[in-house]
Design an enzyme around this catalytic site. Structure first.
Site, PDB file in Angstrom:
ATOM      1  NE  ARG A 157      -3.819  -2.499   0.298  1.00  0.00           N
ATOM      2  CZ  ARG A 157      -3.459  -3.657  -0.151  1.00  0.00           C
ATOM      3  NH1 ARG A 157      -2.361  -3.815  -0.913  1.00  0.00           N
ATOM      4  NH2 ARG A 157      -4.363  -4.564  -0.143  1.00  0.00           N
ATOM      5  CB  SER A 229      -9.430  -2.170   3.749  1.00  0.00           C
ATOM      6  OG  SER A 229      -9.813  -3.508   3.497  1.00  0.00           O
ATOM      7  CD  GLU A 325      -5.723   0.021   2.435  1.00  0.00           C
ATOM      8  OE1 GLU A 325      -6.096  -0.006   1.641  1.00  0.00           O
ATOM      9  OE2 GLU A 325      -5.682  -1.037   3.418  1.00  0.00           O
TER      10      GLU A 325
END
Length: 329
Positions: A157, A229, A325
């Site tokens: 990520r 998420s 995230e």
């Protein structure tokens, strides 16, 4: 003032001082040379990985660059150039319809192609960095540059495009190499279990299975505001895992190539009793503890408060820091 409500999937009603869209590299360069892009500025995609914590007192830019163009082809692979403003899942659907392998496990991930290259999106054992060959950009001075994938600094990520010093770099096109030979990534989550319901495996079937799994776990942002998420899965050393397994022998984990392990943040959040619980107008989704949802009228600070409370709980119970995230703006 310009409302950013249609431009973030969390459904936060924040405003920007100005909003600029462009449909080509030339139009972006005109905005830059004409002095329209002044500090502070923020470039967004579909806003599926953003949390506006307050109004943005600056310029928000958004790409409307479209197009999917084949730039090279062999017996085994096809190379395509895709506009940064193309909706990611539209691109996946296009690949599946063409019989191109690689993107199918990334079905239904919200957002746009440009943002996929910033975030290094991933799901069900696939990361977009494994498909990208290069990224075209324009910087705040109007200078064009192509970054080969080796220079993009991809990690879990993460990419160089997320670094503060590269904020003045705008992605315009992303180049992908996709397979033409049958090849699937099926050994992750419940994919094989769901595939058993179908008579045969094919690209459209795998895409449908991924969509079904995601829809069973994740709320539709049009119904309940969310950013998918919310937390990254933490990576720890094997010693830490073995220490925790003495108390939590059922703790799930995934081995990484460097010898470390990735522990599902959602599992830890669930163990802390947060699944389905609300804090004011924000809640942890009752089917997937990794997702925070706007119950209606939430502000960015409401989401941050819940996020902070969850992070404290996980650290107190497991001694592991989990990090969002989602990008806080």
């Amino acid at each position: 003032m310009y409302s950013l409500l249609p431009h973030n999937t969390f459904g936060i009603d924040a405003n920007a001082a100005r909003f600029l869209e462009y449909a080509s590299v030339e139009e972006l360069k005109k905005h830059i040379s004409g002095g329209s892009v002044t500090n502070p500025f923020l470039h967004i995609g579909a806003g599926s990985n953003l949390l506006f914590t307050k109004d943005y007192d600056g310029v928000v830019l958004h790409s409307r660059i479209e197009g999917i163009e084949v730039t090279g082809e062999t017996e085994k692979h096809v190379e395509v150039r895709v506009g940064a403003g193309v909706v990611w899942d539209d691109f996946v659907a296009y690949c599946v319809a063409k019989g191109w392998y690689g993107t199918e496990n990334l079905s239904l991930i919200p957002g746009e192609v440009g943002a996929s290259a910033v975030q290094n999106i991933g799901a069900y054992g696939v990361e977009v960095k494994d498909l990208i060959t290069s990224v075209e950009t324009v910087d705040i001075n109007g200078k064009e540059r192509v970054y080969p994938v080796e220079e993009c600094g991809y990690a879990y990520r993460d990419s160089i495009f997320k670094r503060p010093e590269n904020k003045p770099v705008f992605i315009t096109y992303v180049h992908f190499r996709l397979g033409k030979e049958e090849r699937y990534m099926l050994d992750y989550g419940s994919i094989r279990q769901e595939l058993a319901k179908f008579p045969a495996v094919s690209l459209p079937v795998v895409r449908q299975v991924i969509i079904d799994i995601r829809q069973s776990k994740l709320p539709d942002p049009k119904v309940r505001g969310n950013a998918g998420s919310f937390f990254m899965n933490p990576v720890v050393g094997r010693e830490k895992l073995e220490s925790l397994q003495k108390e939590y022998p059922q703790m799930p984990y995934y081995d990484l190539e460097d010898g470390r392990v990735k522990i599902p943040a959602g599992w830890m959040i669930d163990c802390c009793g947060w699944k389905g619980k609300a804090l004011g107008p924000v809640a942890v989704h009752d089917k997937q503890a990794l997702v925070l949802v706007n119950l209606g009228g939430a502000s960015g600070s409401d989401v941050v408060a819940l996020s902070d409370a969850i992070r404290v709980s996980v650290f107190e119970k497991f001694g592991i820091e989990i990090h969002p995230e989602v990008n806080f703006i």
